[in-house]
Design a protein around this motif. Structure first.
Motif, PDB file in Angstrom:
ATOM      1  N   TYR A 169       0.831  -1.206   0.000  1.00  0.00           N
ATOM      2  CA  TYR A 169       0.000   0.000   0.000  1.00  0.00           C
ATOM      3  C   TYR A 169       0.868   1.260   0.000  1.00  0.00           C
ATOM      4  N   LEU A 173       1.286   4.256  -2.918  1.00  0.00           N
ATOM      5  CA  LEU A 173       1.098   5.681  -2.637  1.00  0.00           C
ATOM      6  C   LEU A 173       2.334   6.485  -3.028  1.00  0.00           C
ATOM      7  N   THR A 178      -2.665   5.976  -6.824  1.00  0.00           N
ATOM      8  CA  THR A 178      -3.680   6.108  -5.788  1.00  0.00           C
ATOM      9  C   THR A 178      -4.768   5.059  -5.912  1.00  0.00           C
ATOM     10  N   ALA A 181      -3.493   1.777  -4.658  1.00  0.00           N
ATOM     11  CA  ALA A 181      -3.363   1.839  -3.204  1.00  0.00           C
ATOM     12  C   ALA A 181      -4.718   1.706  -2.526  1.00  0.00           C
ATOM     13  N   MET A 206      -3.444   8.899   2.275  1.00  0.00           N
ATOM     14  CA  MET A 206      -3.790   9.218   0.892  1.00  0.00           C
ATOM     15  C   MET A 206      -3.866  10.723   0.673  1.00  0.00           C
ATOM     16  N   LEU A 214       4.777  11.785   2.575  1.00  0.00           N
ATOM     17  CA  LEU A 214       4.371  10.429   2.969  1.00  0.00           C
ATOM     18  C   LEU A 214       5.446   9.764   3.814  1.00  0.00           C
TER      19      LEU A 214
END
Length: 729
Positions: A169, A173, A178, A181, A206, A214
């Motif tokens: 996941y 990202l 997206t 993910a 997200m 991130l």
């Protein structure tokens, strides 16, 4: 696990967090995170892979030669399954660990030869395939390989699948995929029923603006960092260790053996960087390398020396005395004791009363002193007074700098705890505390303040917050004069308490009741433990308690010293704070092994009266200092080699206990001291006393006493002059 022909192409053993070091050259080869020379996937540039084993044939260089050499090695068959006839060590496990270790340090051909000769392989092709799947992000294949490696249905398989799905996941990202993910979040992570908060935290990622954001939010270094290799380490916990050997297993066993030997070494005082550790012999520190003899006596103070503290660089020692002075000593600790210079750099005389506390700033530029209710800031480089602070209304008993050096905290018998800026401006106050503070310290992690002191029923903290601790019923050390809250008819002290405050909120976390009076507190460098001196006049013997600050429980007690009426201060000492030191009213220094509580040394040498405080040099692990009612400060170190030789021949200094003839003391040097709450005339608390002695209520509070005057004494037996300093070697 026996070697077969199909095992010849298995992967290499690697440590996830290691880098290529000394060893054989590593020829380049195809880079896929599987063949042992990968440099592409997940930033895997090491010439071997995590925790695996079998050497890969380097197809572009000498792989065929290595295989032919391995094939030409004759296999050796040995009887039995253990390493030796009288051993319980399984031979196969031992050989596989040796193979892993050889590969970890780069001896690939030696490892291949050992596999061929022993018939044991490091690991099966299935393990190598699983590792390749993780490092190459073949997530579906990795999940299927888990089952083949023995990870069966249950909590272990659920957790392993969750870790793989989470990595998948996050990588989607990071790559800006997206939709993919979101699919993983809904169809792979959510069905595993993780904690709702955890799932919400993952979904909120997200909203990250870019890959940098991130990685920062998660504390994750991305697909091109070490994240896949660390995932492999996490997954290894769910795979049977006999199938996939944990990384650096041999090194782990050696470290456990070292730690065990160190724990059994009562005089352990050697840093890890030292080369004294060897695999050839068991580790045991020599007692003769332990500081237990006096190498110098500093004798400039003209009355009892009550407190002392080393500067952070270990080059200066500050001492506080009943003669109304503090002295900054320069100590050349890095020179041979026979030629070392001990000199009073500055004598700080502008004190109206006895000096009870000293404390160095983080950069050693400022020295704080406390005399009665006044705090003075001194420039430690010039000896000049910077400013004086008079916000306290009773004896200041504790000074402690904040770990970041931005300010300091003071505490006193007026029930005040005050936070100051580094320049002496008042920043904050705890208000009126439940206890008359006798000592305090800030934990090095900057989270707590630990205060000890005396408390009466008129100002009792909530009993619901109290944790009772076992102890004697003494009425112990006299530590200061009566003051606020101790007027006529005030009740005597019924108990003493340790209060642990949250430093940020100033709210108490724990209030711990102890019998007897508490005279000092020191906090360990890991901020987990506090060392508390507990005096006992009429009850059980005096003790020093090692308190777990998280639970409020006493985990160790140290006894054997004497403390009933006076302030005695203890400390941690040595490498890793392996020792506990304390003065004593019998004129000795006591040293215990911290973990076992074994009393190691009773060091004589000081004259009549109490040894009031001890301090271990923060830089030189083989030096500490002590101060006493005999007006001297002693420097303790390991016996010099020539002194040991002299002792062995029956001459020279007694290096067993470092003792000398005790000093003649002045007439009237009494030890009978009134308690801080002892009733004086008209029923009020006594604020003065006759005679001299270790810091007691009378000594702390009384303004009486002569200023420093000239003169010196001598030790007739040793022939050394004690007017200033003397070196004993």
């Amino acid at each position: 696990m026996r070697l077969t022909e199909s095992d010849r192409d298995s992967t290499l053993s690697v440590s996830l967090d290691s880098a290529a070091e000394a060893g054989p050259s590593f020829p380049p080869g195809p880079l896929n995170g599987h063949n042992g020379t990968a440099t592409k996937s997940n930033g895997f540039s090491l010439p071997y892979t995590n925790g695996s084993s079998k050497a890969a044939a380097h197809e572009e260089t000498d792989g065929h030669q290595s295989e032919r050499r391995a094939s030409s090695v004759a296999r050796v068959s040995l009887p039995g399954r253990t390493l030796y006839d009288d051993s319980y060590v399984d031979r196969e496990e031992f050989v596989r660990l040796v193979i892993q270790s050889l590969r970890d340090v780069g001896y690939m051909e030696s490892a291949a030869t050992l596999e061929a000769e022993s018939g044991y392989i490091m690991e099966t092709p299935e393990v190598a395939e699983f590792r390749r799947c993780i490092l190459d992000a073949s997530w579906d294949s990795a999940e299927a390989a888990l089952v083949r490696l023995g990870v069966t249905e249950g909590e272990g398989q659920w957790e392993a699948k969750f870790l793989i799905a989470k990595q998948k996941y996050l990588e989607y990202l990071e790559a800006g995929k997206t939709t993919a993910a979101l699919h993983v979040l809904r169809n792979e992570l959510a069905p595993l029923n993780p904690e709702l908060d955890h799932l919400h935290a993952l979904s909120s990622l997200m909203m990250c603006s870019d890959p940098v954001d991130l990685r920062h939010q998660v504390g994750w270094d991305g697909a091109n960092g070490t994240s896949r290799r660390r995932l492999l380490m996490d997954l290894q916990r769910y795979i049977p260790s006999s199938v996939m050997i944990p990384q650096r297993r041999f090194a782990t066993l050696l470290e456990q053996a070292r730690a065990y030997q160190q724990s059994r070494c009562l005089y352990h005082n050697v840093p890890l960087r030292n080369q004294s550790y060897s695999l050839y012999t068991d580790h045991m520190c020599d007692r003769n390398a332990f500081p237990r003899v006096t190498t110098a006596v500093l004798s400039v103070h003209e009355d009892e020396v009550w407190n002392l503290e080393w500067s952070h660089n270990g080059k200066y020692l500050a001492t506080a005395s009943r003669d109304r002075t503090a002295i900054i000593w320069r100590v050349e600790f890095d020179k041979d004791p026979r030629y070392r210079v001990y000199s009073p750099e500055f004598t700080l005389r502008d004190h109206e009363y006895h000096v009870g506390c000293v404390s160095w700033s983080l950069d050693d530029s400022i020295l704080l002193t406390a005399s009665e209710s006044r705090i003075t800031l001194w420039n430690a480089r010039t000896g000049l007074r910077v400013r004086s602070l008079d916000q306290h209304t009773d004896v200041v008993t504790a000074l402690a700098w904040l770990p970041d050096g931005s300010g300091f905290i003071s505490g006193g018998l007026d029930r005040k705890i005050i936070l100051w800026d580094a320049d002496g401006k008042m920043r904050d106050s705890w208000g009126r505390t439940p206890i008359r503070v006798t000592d305090l310290m800030v934990t090095p992690d900057f989270t707590r303040l630990v205060a000890v002191g005396m408390y009466d029923t008129m100002h009792a903290p909530p009993e619901a917050a109290s944790v009772a601790a076992a102890g004697g019923a003494g009425t112990g050390a006299a530590v200061g004069a009566g003051g606020a809250g101790a007027g006529a008819g005030a009740p005597r002290v019924a108990e003493t308490r340790i209060i642990i405050y949250d430093l940020a909120t100033k709210q108490p976390e724990l209030s711990i009741r102890l019998e007897g009076e508490l005279t000092s507190v020191k906090v360990s460098q890991d901020s987990q433990y506090a060392l508390i001196n507990r005096a006992s006049e009429n009850g059980p013997p005096a003790e020093i308690h090692l308190l777990d600050l998280s639970t409020g429980r006493v985990v160790r007690k140290y006894s054997g010293h004497s403390q009933s009426k006076h302030v005695i201060r203890s400390c941690f000492g040595g490498v890793d704070e392996n020792f506990v030191l304390s003065g004593s009213e019998d004129g000795k220094v006591y040293i215990w092994h911290r973990d076992s509580g074994v009393l190691l040394e009773e060091l004589s040498g000081h004259g009549e009266g109490s040894v009031n405080s001890v301090a271990w040099n923060p830089v030189n692990e083989r030096m500490f200092a002590s101060c006493s009612d005999d007006k001297t400060v002693r420097i303790w170190e390991a016996p010099p080699v020539d002194a040991l030789a002299a002792s062995a021949s029956g001459s020279g200094v007694d290096v067993r206990d470092g003792s000398e003839e005790q000093h003649e003391m002045e007439n009237g040097k009494g030890k009978g001291k009134g308690r801080w709450d002892a009733p004086g005339p008209s029923g009020s608390t006594s604020a003065s006393g006759s005679g001299s002695g270790s810091m007691s209520v009378a000594a702390l509070a009384s303004g009486a006493g002569s200023s420093a005057a000239g003169g010196s004494s001598s030790d007739a037996e040793s022939g050394y002059g004690l007017g200033s300093t003397m070196a004993l070697f």
